[in-house]
Design a protein around this motif. Structure first.
Motif, mmCIF file in Angstrom:
data_model
loop_
_atom_site.group_PDB
_atom_site.id
_atom_site.type_symbol
_atom_site.label_atom_id
_atom_site.label_comp_id
_atom_site.label_asym_id
_atom_site.label_seq_id
_atom_site.Cartn_x
_atom_site.Cartn_y
_atom_site.Cartn_z
ATOM 1 N N GLU A 296 5.437 4.170 0.853
ATOM 2 C CA GLU A 296 5.816 5.487 1.702
ATOM 3 C C GLU A 296 5.165 7.091 0.132
ATOM 4 O O GLU A 296 6.431 7.216 0.123
ATOM 5 C CB GLU A 296 6.797 6.414 2.187
ATOM 6 N N GLU A 297 4.331 5.365 -0.646
ATOM 7 C CA GLU A 297 4.348 6.739 -1.673
ATOM 8 C C GLU A 297 5.240 7.264 -2.925
ATOM 9 O O GLU A 297 5.582 8.219 -3.665
ATOM 10 C CB GLU A 297 3.474 8.509 -1.849
ATOM 11 N N PRO B 241 -2.383 12.963 -0.758
ATOM 12 C CA PRO B 241 -3.654 12.521 -0.482
ATOM 13 C C PRO B 241 -3.867 12.280 1.614
ATOM 14 O O PRO B 241 -3.864 10.913 1.392
ATOM 15 C CB PRO B 241 -3.896 11.417 -0.935
ATOM 16 N N SER B 242 -3.437 13.591 1.990
ATOM 17 C CA SER B 242 -3.375 13.000 3.182
ATOM 18 C C SER B 242 -4.379 14.175 4.160
ATOM 19 O O SER B 242 -4.284 15.395 3.291
ATOM 20 C CB SER B 242 -2.243 12.900 4.247
ATOM 21 N N VAL C 79 0.797 -1.391 0.028
ATOM 22 C CA VAL C 79 0.138 -0.403 -0.357
ATOM 23 C C VAL C 79 0.508 1.120 -0.360
ATOM 24 O O VAL C 79 2.604 1.003 0.292
ATOM 25 C CB VAL C 79 -0.996 0.274 1.366
ATOM 26 N N SER C 80 0.115 2.916 -0.239
ATOM 27 C CA SER C 80 1.325 3.581 -0.845
ATOM 28 C C SER C 80 1.453 4.509 0.538
ATOM 29 O O SER C 80 1.747 5.244 0.722
ATOM 30 C CB SER C 80 0.419 4.339 -2.175
ATOM 31 N N ASP C 81 0.272 4.302 2.026
ATOM 32 C CA ASP C 81 0.807 4.849 2.692
ATOM 33 C C ASP C 81 -0.402 4.071 3.775
ATOM 34 O O ASP C 81 -1.634 3.903 3.683
ATOM 35 C CB ASP C 81 0.015 6.092 2.991
ATOM 36 N N ASP D 96 9.211 -0.416 -5.943
ATOM 37 C CA ASP D 96 10.045 -1.213 -6.609
ATOM 38 C C ASP D 96 10.873 -2.145 -6.000
ATOM 39 O O ASP D 96 11.780 -3.368 -6.347
ATOM 40 C CB ASP D 96 11.310 -0.520 -7.700
ATOM 41 N N ASP D 97 11.774 -1.193 -5.324
ATOM 42 C CA ASP D 97 12.865 -1.866 -4.719
ATOM 43 C C ASP D 97 12.704 -3.204 -3.948
ATOM 44 O O ASP D 97 13.481 -4.903 -3.456
ATOM 45 C CB ASP D 97 13.577 -0.957 -4.002
#
Length: 363
Positions: free
Chosen positions: A113-114, A228-229, A81-83, A120-121
């Motif tokens: 963390e967006e 987006p927060s 998830v991005s956040d 990718d890493d």
């Protein structure tokens, strides 16, 4: 005689072979190739040997990034998830957790963390720790996402990229509904408060709004981008006030809720002076002041469906057995943060005159 087709990037330049190339040459599904190379014990000997011969002929094994999974490692799926603090993901994670548990898999939850680079890493470095991956709102480019889907079993949520299995939450249709709702209330000057530039969903929502606005004979302004927060919602509100719009559609609920607080601080009444619409219908969207008009999304169902599709791919031995995609509907939930466009010019003057006449008639 066996013919080996060598893929070329450009004249005279050999392209690095992928799992899809090996699958085509050996006559099996891409997921079967991934299993054979990463966890050989899960594939029968004859199939594994055929895959290994095809990989050797294509020169894949010498440059492969697939590492054998440790013996005895529990079956696991990575959910990215991005956040992790964004309530939008709560339903998705709950859905994946329940469905994976029922299927006998563990869940590895990762916060990217967006960052597309971190995403990718992590996928490359942790590949030996999981059987497949679920990418919720991936920040990767289409090209990179496609390449990864050829190297490992994965599925994307809230994303449509050609060749990549996905569960798509139909927010574009919901954004059309949101715009029509605002136009029906008399709004003609509307802004889109954009999310991150790396968000595929952000660009899709903007293009949808621009097309829908043209159909209504109006234009929509794009403001941002904004993270987006909640906190960036204040800057989004300031931008909307400076633009002089009467209505806003925010990338997500967190930006919209942050806007409500800032608009209140600056004496802008919602919805009398400005209407605000969010997206996601997160927990708390109906507790705002005023309660937020927003797109309601089936996030938990999206998580469960993603697991079902990914596991069907992991267990399939033939491409024809696989599910590749699913589209889930959204709908606009109308609450108190959206209302009629504020009267201006002659209309406002007529309204004020009518109010004075009504007041004098009651004296």
């Amino acid at each position: 005689m066996r013919v080996v087709v060598v893929a070329m990037d450009s004249p005279g330049r050999r392209r690095t072979p992928t799992l899809a190339d090996i699958a085509a040459l050996s006559g099996v599904a891409t997921s079967t190739v991934s299993r054979a190379l990463s966890e050989p014990r899960r594939v029968n000997d004859a199939t594994r040997e055929r895959i290994e011969r095809a990989a050797a002929e294509l020169g894949y094994l010498s440059r492969s990034r697939v590492r054998p999974l440790p013996a005895g490692r529990p079956r696991a799926i990575a959910v990215l998830v991005s956040d992790v603090t964004n309530p939008f993901y709560f339903g998705i994670v709950r859905g994946t957790q329940h469905q994976l548990k029922a299927a006998g898999y563990q869940q590895i939850l990762v916060d990217t963390e967006e960052s597309d680079e971190l995403e990718d890493d992590i996928l490359r470095k942790l590949r030996s720790s999981f059987d497949g991956a679920i990418l919720a709102a991936s920040r990767l480019t289409d090209r990179r996402l496609t390449a990864l889907s050829e190297e490992m079993p994965l599925i994307a949520i809230n994303r449509q990229t050609r060749g990549v299995p996905h569960v798509f939450i139909d927010t574009p249709t919901g954004f059309q509904q949101a715009l029509t709702h605002l136009v029906s209330l008399g709004h003609r000057d509307i802004a889109y408060l954009a999310g991150p530039d790396t968000s595929w969903a952000n660009e899709t929502r903007w293009r949808t709004l621009a097309r829908a606005a043209a159909g209504h004979g109006i234009s929509v302004r794009r403001l941002g981008p904004f993270l987006p927060s909640y906190d960036p919602g204040a800057a989004a509100a300031d931008a909307a006030i400076a633009a002089g719009v009467t209505a806003c559609i925010a990338f997500n609920d967190l930006i919209a809720i942050g806007m409500l607080g800032r608009l209140r601080e600056r004496g802008v009444r919602v919805p009398q002076d400005m209407s605000v619409v969010g997206c996601d219908d997160i927990f708390g969207a109906d507790f705002c002041n005023p309660p937020l008009t927003t797109l309601t999304q089936p996030t938990e169902r999206a998580g469960r469906t993603a697991v079902d599709i990914l596991i069907s791919r992991l267990n399939a031995h033939d491409e024809r057995e696989m599910r590749r995609s699913s589209t889930l509907p959204t709908h606009l939930t109308v609450r108190s943060s959206s209302g009629p466009a504020p009267a201006t010019g002659e209309t406002a003057a007529r309204d004020r005159a009518a109010s004075r006449r009504l007041a004098s008639s009651h004296r």
